[in-house]
Design a protein around this motif. Sequence first.
Motif, PDB file in Angstrom:
ATOM      1  N   ALA A  98       2.850  82.354 -24.437  1.00 39.48           N
ATOM      2  CA  ALA A  98       1.774  82.707 -23.971  1.00 39.48           C
ATOM      3  C   ALA A  98       0.724  81.670 -24.441  1.00 39.48           C
ATOM      4  CB  ALA A  98       1.079  83.937 -23.971  1.00 39.48           C
ATOM      5  N   TYR A  99       0.045  80.893 -23.487  1.00 39.81           N
ATOM      6  CA  TYR A  99      -1.037  80.137 -23.747  1.00 39.81           C
ATOM      7  C   TYR A  99      -0.424  78.637 -24.535  1.00 39.81           C
ATOM      8  CZ  TYR A  99      -3.884  84.038 -22.936  1.00 39.81           C
ATOM      9  OH  TYR A  99      -4.489  85.383 -22.608  1.00 39.81           O
ATOM     10  N   GLU A 100       0.720  78.546 -24.610  1.00 44.16           N
ATOM     11  CA  GLU A 100       1.248  77.222 -24.994  1.00 44.16           C
ATOM     12  C   GLU A 100       1.292  76.241 -24.274  1.00 44.16           C
ATOM     13  OE1 GLU A 100       2.062  74.723 -27.053  1.00 44.16           O
ATOM     14  OE2 GLU A 100       2.625  76.454 -28.151  1.00 44.16           O
ATOM     15  N   ARG A 101       0.489  75.272 -24.427  1.00 38.86           N
ATOM     16  CA  ARG A 101       0.379  73.933 -23.431  1.00 38.86           C
ATOM     17  C   ARG A 101       1.448  73.225 -22.959  1.00 38.86           C
ATOM     18  NH1 ARG A 101      -3.714  70.243 -25.975  1.00 38.86           N
ATOM     19  NH2 ARG A 101      -2.251  70.596 -27.747  1.00 38.86           N
ATOM     20  N   ASN A 102       2.439  73.323 -24.114  1.00 40.36           N
ATOM     21  CA  ASN A 102       3.621  72.272 -23.856  1.00 40.36           C
ATOM     22  C   ASN A 102       4.658  73.147 -23.140  1.00 40.36           C
ATOM     23  OD1 ASN A 102       2.824  69.671 -25.006  1.00 40.36           O
ATOM     24  ND2 ASN A 102       2.475  71.166 -26.574  1.00 40.36           N
TER      25      ASN A 102
END
Length: 336
Positions: free
Chosen positions: A87-91
């Motif tokens: 969750a919310y990991e930009r990559n």
Amino acid sequence: MPTDTDIDPLVVTDREVTVVGPVTDRAAAASASRAPNGPAAPQRPPRTPENAITDVNEPLLAIDEALQVEDLEAHTEEDKRRWWEFAYERNVGVLAVQNTTNPHAPLLTDSYLVVHDGTMTWNIPGSEQLAGIHVRRDLGAGTFRLEYQRAPIVALAQNWLVSRGADLGQVTPNHEWLPTCDQPSRELEQRLAQAGDRYWIANSYTSDLVLDPAHSSGGPPSSNEDLVYDFNTWIIAEDQRPAAGEHPVRVFYEDVDYPGRTYTLREGGFPDLDAAYEWTRRAGAPDNPLPPIGIESARSAAARATSPAAAASPAAAVAPVPPTTNNQTATRPRTR
């Protein structure tokens, strides 16, 4: 497989690692975003006509949008931990998603996702960069369960999802993300995605190195056009149900031409794991092609050579060895 959503590719030199492009502390950012008690992760603004996706290299859906569990509680602490891992990991880019609804109401029950996790570039070298994610929602209890399986290539992530009820067509990344490949590659991917538990994965390794040839000469860094992209993945698998006359061990090899936006996937057969591992030591070398899947029986070959028909037939023509000069030994040309 590396994608255009990855930034800051590693540049490996003899004794150092540098970064091409904007430098960001992705490891620290990933740790902060994954920590349940850490700082709040940035929220992506909702899609509107003004900020609609127009770049095909951008993920079609952010991972936090695709999981769709904002109003639910994790069923267990393990489900919560797994959710925080993505969750919310930009990559993390969502390559394909299938949502199923309750047959009696238009409410989501299950979601199946194929994602590319760019953070694995900074993990243990060779780590699997794809993953299949399965989200199950109990709307009555207001909870969700989340399970995932990491995979070295898209087809194996699809395989895991299909085994859990996903439709292969709906969890296939669209052609805008995947580089084009040839028909044998597509057929092999389809076969792997639908193989069930036929193949036991013994090991895999994904290389996503960007090499700077100017480093060895001590010159300035090369331009992007002159960088060498070493992007490939090998997978060693045991065939649990090998067909008659086929080797029991396979190597699947994906070779990516990153600048050309193409790739190929091929397979080879080996008698045992040791032979397969030996091949991977020089995976992709021009003089190290994948061997065929079928077994050429030495006993059958010897029987053919000593059969009465073979003895009565004229001797097979043997190409003469060219003369050598200056005490040089004649060699056969190397073949691809």
